[in-house]
Design a protein around this motif. Structure first.
Motif, PDB file in Angstrom:
ATOM      1  N   ALA A 162       0.828  -1.214   0.000  1.00 12.24           N
ATOM      2  CA  ALA A 162       0.000   0.000   0.000  1.00 12.24           C
ATOM      3  C   ALA A 162       0.860   1.261   0.000  1.00 12.24           C
ATOM      4  N   VAL A 163       1.928   1.276   0.797  1.00 13.16           N
ATOM      5  CA  VAL A 163       2.831   2.433   0.820  1.00 13.16           C
ATOM      6  C   VAL A 163       3.405   2.681  -0.562  1.00 13.16           C
ATOM      7  N   LEU A 197      -5.943   4.628  -0.810  1.00 16.79           N
ATOM      8  CA  LEU A 197      -4.742   3.924  -0.372  1.00 16.79           C
ATOM      9  C   LEU A 197      -4.283   4.400   1.007  1.00 16.79           C
ATOM     10  N   VAL A 198      -4.389   5.697   1.252  1.00 18.23           N
ATOM     11  CA  VAL A 198      -4.009   6.217   2.574  1.00 18.23           C
ATOM     12  C   VAL A 198      -4.937   5.654   3.647  1.00 18.23           C
ATOM     13  N   THR A 232      -7.795   7.798  -5.737  1.00 20.66           N
ATOM     14  CA  THR A 232      -7.000   6.573  -5.561  1.00 20.66           C
ATOM     15  C   THR A 232      -6.083   6.689  -4.357  1.00 20.66           C
ATOM     16  N   ARG A 233      -5.402   7.815  -4.255  1.00 22.97           N
ATOM     17  CA  ARG A 233      -4.478   7.975  -3.134  1.00 22.97           C
ATOM     18  C   ARG A 233      -5.215   8.104  -1.806  1.00 22.97           C
ATOM     19  N   CYS A 259       0.891   4.131  -2.980  1.00 27.86           N
ATOM     20  CA  CYS A 259       0.650   5.559  -2.718  1.00 27.86           C
ATOM     21  C   CYS A 259       1.618   6.422  -3.516  1.00 27.86           C
TER      22      CYS A 259
END
Length: 439
Positions: A200-201, A216-217, A212-213, A204
């Motif tokens: 996931a990191v 993900l965050v 999207t980000r 990002c």
């Protein structure tokens, strides 16, 4: 097509008569069959999140059925056009040779196992993950397919946290509650969530777009919270080891790795200060929850059978005998009960059950997969594809995290580990194909 549609509708309707849940399951299965016939990569991405829900019986069964669908679709595709398998074989012949050797030796170990029924049952799991390795290595052919699979890996981790939170926790003996439902074991779940958080990191950084980000965050936050709620010491040790591996392997990216490692260390310290139960568990290192006793028994077993081992999945059958030779241990109940614990260390259990030859094959196979991943990342960097290289490096760290966590788990046939290792040969082929672009 009309006949097929009517047949599918009849199947779903008949299943719904038995139970609405069966109807949903049959509909999902038929959808996966249709998608797999059209695009195996998309079907694998849709199926992957079920790997994180094996602790739920119904979803575990659905995942196995979906895996069978993917296997049949892959076999049909190889029969029709074997270019993908040929490319993997040409690019990583040593990796496939080690895989074949590992499966062959594991098969032979059934012949000298005292409990051959248990060994044969374990052998089926080895062949299952071996086939998963081949299917994954041949399916990820483009950067788009790679990103799709990485995103599905994150989604699987998120779903495992949500399902576990909705189902409740299991209490520990140190006053802390531990998340476990989706995996059936908090230590396994912690290792899975660590790998998903690393992916996931990376996503990002790689993926663009506000929505999207933001997703993900939010996913990363949930994964880290879930990992903390597992209170798995092995997962946190694996995180530290992965940080060191990142500093050693990630050329040109050591500063962000160091920053993330320091930030994670500070976050863990603050969390432990605010969670007395977790702090007590982390500070209680007297027996490692019985692991030290299990390791002592496995090592005694290894000294008696250094080359061949006692046979696949036979540690639990013979641990009671060797426990008496080790001497008095503080957690003998882990071995004496009706279902004894396994070694909780992949490498030591492999040594005890398959001997030195099995351990060499396993470590060599894992090293070959990591090496293929590193070479793919550096090749992409040399080609100027820095975004793709960053994603590959993130997947490399996820591979390292599960291999490090395996020092505290009996996870030799963990599907998530084998899927990530399979990306090594797949990425080697992908990066090589960029050097020879087609017309």
């Amino acid at each position: 097509m009309i006949v097929l549609g009517l047949g599918a509708a009849a199947l779903v309707g008949g299943a719904c008569l038995l139970s609405p849940l069966y109807g949903v399951g049959v509909a999902a299965g038929l959808l996966l069959v249709a998608v797999a016939a059209h695009d195996l990569g998309v079907a694998m991405a849709l199926w992957l999140p079920t790997l994180f829900l094996e602790g739920v019986p119904a979803l575990n069964l659905a995942g196995k059925a979906g895996g069978l669908v993917l296997l049949v679709a892959w076999a049909w595709e190889v029969r029709r056009d074997g270019s993908a398998f040929t490319a993997v074989r040409r690019e990583c012949p040593g990796t496939l040779f080690l895989l074949l050797g590992l499966l062959t030796w594991t098969t032979l170990s059934v012949t000298w196992a005292q409990n051959w029924q248990s060994a044969f049952s374990g052998l089926l799991r080895w062949y299952a993950v071996g086939l998963l390795f081949l299917v994954t290595a041949c399916t990820v052919r483009t950067p788009v397919a790679l990103r799709r699979l990485a995103l599905a890996f994150v989604v699987g981790g998120v779903l495992s946290v949500l399902v576990s939170l909705a189902s409740g926790s299991t209490a520990t003996g140190v006053g802390a509650s531990r998340l476990a439902t989706a995996a059936g074991d908090p230590n396994f779940l912690g290792a899975w969530l660590l790998a998903a958080a690393l992916v996931a990191v990376t996503l990002c950084v790689v993926l663009v777009g506000v929505a999207t980000r933001a997703f993900l965050v939010g996913s990363l936050s949930l994964l880290l919270v879930g990992m903390g709620l597992t209170v798995s010491r092995g997962a946190f040790i694996a995180a530290a080891v992965t940080g060191l591996a990142g500093l050693a392997l990630l050329q040109g990216r050591r500063r962000p790795v160091l920053a993330l490692t320091l930030a994670g260390t500070v976050g863990v310290i603050l969390w432990l200060q605010s969670s007395p139960g977790a702090l007590r568990r982390f500070s209680d290192t007297s027996t490692g929850s019985g692991r030290s006793d299990l390791w002592a028994v496995a090592w005694k077993m290894t000294r008696h059978h250094p080359w061949l081992g006692v046979g696949l999945d036979n540690f639990t059958d013979q641990a009671d005998l060797y426990m008496r030779q080790v001497g008095p241990i503080t957690t003998s109940y882990l071995i004496a009960r009706a279902r004894p614990d396994e070694v909780h260390n992949v490498y030591l259990q492999t040594l005890a059950e398959g001997g030195l030859i099995a351990l060499v094959l396993l470590v060599g196979f894992a090293y070959a997969c990591l090496r293929a991943t590193v070479q793919a990342a550096r090749r992409l960097d040399a080609q100027g594809a820095r975004t793709e290289a960053t994603l590959v490096y993130g997947l490399l760290l996820a591979q390292c995290s599960l291999l490090a966590a395996s020092f505290f788990l009996s996870s030799a046939v963990d599907k998530r580990l084998w899927l990530l290792l399979a990306l090594g040969p797949a990425l080697a082929v992908l990066s090589r194909s960029r050097e020879r672009p087609g017309p």
